[in-house]
Structure formats: C-alpha cells, structure tokens
Write a protein that holds these residues in place. Sequence first.
Motif: not given
Length: 104
Positions: A3-32
Amino acid sequence: MTTSAIEEVIRIQATPEAVRQCILSADRILQYYPMGDGAERLKRAAMFSMLEDWHLEDDAGATKLTRLWRDFERHRLAWLPVEPLVRVAAKLESFAIKKHWATR
C-alpha cells in the motif's frame, strides 16, 4: 499488494492541455502497451505491476504535474525491492519529461 506510494511533482513550461495531449498520444501509450504478441510477452515477463496516476494543474501559464505510483503487486521474485526501483525509474523519466519540454 503493498500500500505504499511514491509521489513526484514537477513543473513544466507548457499549458496543461499541451501536456495532456503529449501524455495521451499514441506514441507515448504504445511505450507502455506494445501491440500484438509483444503485449503478451510483456505480461508473461512482468515481475510486478502498479498503478500510475497523473494529475495536471494550471500553474500561472505552466503545468504542475503530480505523478503517483501505487498499489505495487509482485508477480515474481518476492524479495525484489520494487519501491526503490520505481523511485529511480521515476527520476529518470521525470528528467526525460523536463528535457522534452525544455527543447520545445
């Protein structure tokens, strides 16, 4: 399952929508989740599984990205120190994420 957890917070110089589009891209998902028989090999070879949560928050024109890894479950090698391995991998991935956005 641990039940342990690891948390990390980072600041990115981009809008949340731009970050969302990147992390939900097909290329990124196919890495996993590779397609075809690669996915089956990945599942058979898994030493552990976990859940990874991403939270995006607007931070004065940038994005505060909080990532949380939780619910670790060992499938093989019960002695394997999963949490330290995930912590190291998270730091490496965060470095890559920061580098990606710094070059845009």
